[in-house]
Design a protein around this motif. Sequence first.
Motif, short mmCIF file in Angstrom:
data_model
loop_
_atom_site.label_atom_id
_atom_site.label_comp_id
_atom_site.label_asym_id
_atom_site.label_seq_id
_atom_site.Cartn_x
_atom_site.Cartn_y
_atom_site.Cartn_z
N VAL A 90 0.90 -1.00 -0.06
CA VAL A 90 0.15 -0.03 -0.10
C VAL A 90 0.97 1.20 -0.01
N ALA A 112 -10.94 -0.51 3.34
CA ALA A 112 -11.09 -0.92 1.82
C ALA A 112 -12.47 -0.78 1.43
N ALA A 151 -9.06 -2.29 8.88
CA ALA A 151 -8.54 -2.62 7.59
C ALA A 151 -9.79 -2.72 6.37
N LEU A 157 -4.35 -7.61 4.33
CA LEU A 157 -3.78 -6.91 5.45
C LEU A 157 -4.71 -7.16 6.67
N TYR A 200 -5.31 -4.48 0.97
CA TYR A 200 -5.82 -4.31 2.11
C TYR A 200 -6.96 -5.57 2.80
N THR A 204 -14.56 -8.90 0.67
CA THR A 204 -14.19 -8.07 1.78
C THR A 204 -15.40 -7.94 2.76
N SER A 225 0.49 2.57 -4.01
CA SER A 225 -0.87 3.12 -3.98
C SER A 225 -0.75 4.13 -4.97
N ASP A 228 -6.87 -3.01 -3.45
CA ASP A 228 -7.80 -3.51 -2.57
C ASP A 228 -7.38 -5.12 -2.11
#
Length: 313
Positions: A66, A109, A105, A89, A86, A122, A70, A83
């Motif tokens: 990231v 996201a 996290a 993570l 994340y 997610t 990023s 994404d």
Amino acid sequence: MLYNGNLAFDEAKKQLDASYEDNFYEILPIEPIKIEDDIPLPGQSQATSPIKQGFEKSEEKAVKAVQKHSMVIDGYERNEQIDDAYLLLGKSRYYSLRFVPALEAFTFALEKYPNADLYLETKIWKAKTDIRLQNESLAIETLNSIIRSESMTEELLEKAHTAMAMAYVQLDSTQQAIDQLKYATYYFKDEEQGSRNMFILGQMYREENKIDSSNMMFEALTYLKKVPRKYSVHAQIERAKNHSDKDSTDTMIFALRKLGEDRENKPYFDELYYQAGIIAQKKGNTGLANDFFEKSLRTNTAKPFQKSLSYEA
């Protein structure tokens, strides 16, 4: 960085799964998590397990991905893999039992990347984290909202219904948990989790005194291909526990004895012989039952509870 992070995560998850010891004498947890690190006293150094180190490494790689890659231009993220970073993570923190940082996290996201490919996955992970933080109602609401999405794949539907069952188990809503596990087993894309879901269904049906449904689950596990051995063998044992006058005693004892002749099943010999002895005892064949109980004890089991049951019998 993301590639190496995923490799570290997969290896740590594999070690975590291998180290977890299920207690088949109770209803299994839907998602087994067991990471044990001693909490050091002041002035003591903390010994970190290889599993924890693996998840720490995957978290570190996700953070670096990231930080270094990023690309926010005109308010939009131009790197489509951020994404993924994340999600990795959050998952790394989740399996390190750091649920609040994991939730942060996943939430970030979802807020920053609402059009990402991994958006629905997610959301499932965020819901699972809410369950671990005892926010079951919020998790159920989240999962209900995405299950109806046309973008849900069968793999994601299996994960979502499994997570929903976790929430209902925590709420002691057994029937709702059963319903969600039934939906999850309909897809059966993840062989490990799918087998586990079927096994738990069989246990729950027995608790609800729905023996025919329980038998159906356990028998299915003994016939399905690519089912992990621990589930297929214990399914046969659990089916034997449901033994009734409608069952053939000789056939059931033969099946247990045959499993006891397979060296691949050595870790389960004590349980197999014990259950065969229980069935023989119920039918009044004390001599045969005693032989099975003695065989169970001679396996030098590492399971003290099973050894105590065999000695008692």
